[in-house]
Structure formats: structure tokens, C-alpha cells
Design a protein around this motif. Sequence first.
Motif, short mmCIF file in Angstrom:
data_model
loop_
_atom_site.label_atom_id
_atom_site.label_comp_id
_atom_site.label_asym_id
_atom_site.label_seq_id
_atom_site.Cartn_x
_atom_site.Cartn_y
_atom_site.Cartn_z
N PHE A 7 -65.34 46.43 68.84
CA PHE A 7 -65.21 47.66 68.07
C PHE A 7 -66.55 48.01 67.45
O PHE A 7 -67.33 47.13 67.10
CB PHE A 7 -64.19 47.48 66.94
CG PHE A 7 -62.81 47.19 67.44
CD1 PHE A 7 -61.91 48.22 67.67
CD2 PHE A 7 -62.41 45.88 67.69
CE1 PHE A 7 -60.64 47.96 68.14
CE2 PHE A 7 -61.13 45.61 68.16
CZ PHE A 7 -60.24 46.65 68.38
N ASP A 11 -65.05 52.17 63.70
CA ASP A 11 -63.68 52.02 64.17
C ASP A 11 -62.93 50.84 63.52
O ASP A 11 -61.73 50.70 63.73
CB ASP A 11 -63.67 51.83 65.69
CG ASP A 11 -64.32 53.00 66.40
OD1 ASP A 11 -64.10 54.15 65.97
OD2 ASP A 11 -65.06 52.77 67.37
N LEU A 12 -63.64 50.04 62.75
CA LEU A 12 -63.01 48.88 62.11
C LEU A 12 -62.26 49.29 60.85
O LEU A 12 -62.69 50.20 60.12
CB LEU A 12 -64.07 47.83 61.76
CG LEU A 12 -64.73 47.17 62.96
CD1 LEU A 12 -65.99 46.44 62.53
CD2 LEU A 12 -63.76 46.22 63.63
N GLU A 13 -61.14 48.63 60.60
CA GLU A 13 -60.32 48.92 59.43
C GLU A 13 -60.00 47.64 58.67
O GLU A 13 -59.82 46.58 59.29
CB GLU A 13 -59.01 49.59 59.85
CG GLU A 13 -59.20 50.91 60.54
CD GLU A 13 -57.89 51.54 60.99
OE1 GLU A 13 -56.82 51.05 60.57
OE2 GLU A 13 -57.95 52.51 61.75
N GLN A 16 -57.57 44.68 59.88
CA GLN A 16 -57.61 44.51 61.34
C GLN A 16 -57.92 43.05 61.64
O GLN A 16 -58.76 42.44 60.99
CB GLN A 16 -58.68 45.43 61.92
CG GLN A 16 -58.73 45.51 63.39
CD GLN A 16 -59.73 46.59 63.85
OE1 GLN A 16 -60.29 47.33 63.04
NE2 GLN A 16 -59.94 46.66 65.14
N ALA A 17 -57.25 42.48 62.63
CA ALA A 17 -57.41 41.04 62.90
C ALA A 17 -57.41 40.77 64.40
O ALA A 17 -56.94 41.57 65.20
CB ALA A 17 -56.29 40.26 62.22
N HIS A 18 -57.95 39.60 64.73
CA HIS A 18 -57.89 39.10 66.10
C HIS A 18 -57.74 37.59 66.03
O HIS A 18 -58.30 36.95 65.15
CB HIS A 18 -59.17 39.46 66.88
CG HIS A 18 -59.07 39.10 68.32
ND1 HIS A 18 -58.54 39.95 69.26
CD2 HIS A 18 -59.41 37.98 68.99
CE1 HIS A 18 -58.55 39.38 70.45
NE2 HIS A 18 -59.07 38.18 70.31
N LEU A 76 -64.03 40.89 67.61
CA LEU A 76 -63.96 41.53 66.31
C LEU A 76 -65.14 41.12 65.46
O LEU A 76 -65.15 39.98 64.96
CB LEU A 76 -62.63 41.16 65.60
CG LEU A 76 -62.33 41.88 64.29
CD1 LEU A 76 -62.09 43.36 64.55
CD2 LEU A 76 -61.11 41.27 63.61
N THR A 105 -59.98 38.25 60.12
CA THR A 105 -59.38 39.48 59.59
C THR A 105 -60.42 40.24 58.78
O THR A 105 -61.07 39.66 57.90
CB THR A 105 -58.18 39.14 58.68
OG1 THR A 105 -57.26 38.33 59.41
CG2 THR A 105 -57.48 40.40 58.19
#
Length: 143
Positions: A7, A11-13, A16-18, A76, A105
Motif C-alpha cells: 500500500f 492508502d493506509l488506514e 489496517q492489519a496483515h 504492510l 497493525t
Amino acid sequence: MTEFTGFKYEDLEIGQAHETVHEITADDIQRFAEVSGDFNPLHMSDEYAATTMFEKRIAHGALTASYISGILGNNLPGPGAVFVGLNMRFRRPVYIGDTVTARATVAEKIDRGNRIVLKIECIVDGKRVITGEAEVVAPSREA
């Protein structure tokens, strides 16, 4: 081949997690020792490890933590991200055969310099084995 799902900063919020999942093998420990130069018998020798408080071989803490690096570089934020800081605590040992879930996260976005602070953790059997935070510079759409 690794799949890249990165990202851009814009675009990151927050939230947001991976996560990724890895099973620790004796071969992983051997290869990590060869790359890092860390041949501590706690990681390499069943006989030695049996005499310690862990009673059997444990994975290198840095091996387990390296799964976080994989997330930051691949997913991420992903390709182009620059890892600039890491603060972590090793809470429990990780053994051969354990399945590690590594998770990052987004906790904070710092517009100046496109910096992202991520909460990081590695979990085995529902228990955190590593906790901490990472700071990353994320690529922007303008770059």
C-alpha cells in the motif's frame, strides 16, 4: 515466490492489519544460524537445551521477529517501505513445531515523512510471544 500486496502511504488506514503464519522447523533454525552466525547451543543442541529452563531447543528470537520484517517489506506497507525503528519484547519461547502467527497493525500515521507506526505481535497457541511496535517510512503515490 512472495506475493506483494503493498500500500502507498495515502492508502493506509489506522487499524489496517496483515498477518502471516509460519511453522518453526529445525531446518529454519539451522538456516537462520548459518545466516546470522548465532550458533548458541540453546538453539542448536538438544542435549544442551535439555539442561536449561526451556528443557528443549528454542527458536532464535530474531528468527521469530523476522516474520514481522517480511510483513513490512511485502505487505504492510509493502514494497518500497523503509524499516526505521523496532521496539519489541520477547515474552515466551518458541519451540520447533510451533506455529507462529505474525501480525502488524497500523497504529499511527505521521504525515511528515510518510511515517507509519505499527503495533506488532507474534502469537503461538493464542499467547503473545513477541509484542512491540515498528516504525516504517511508507512510499507515497507521488514518488
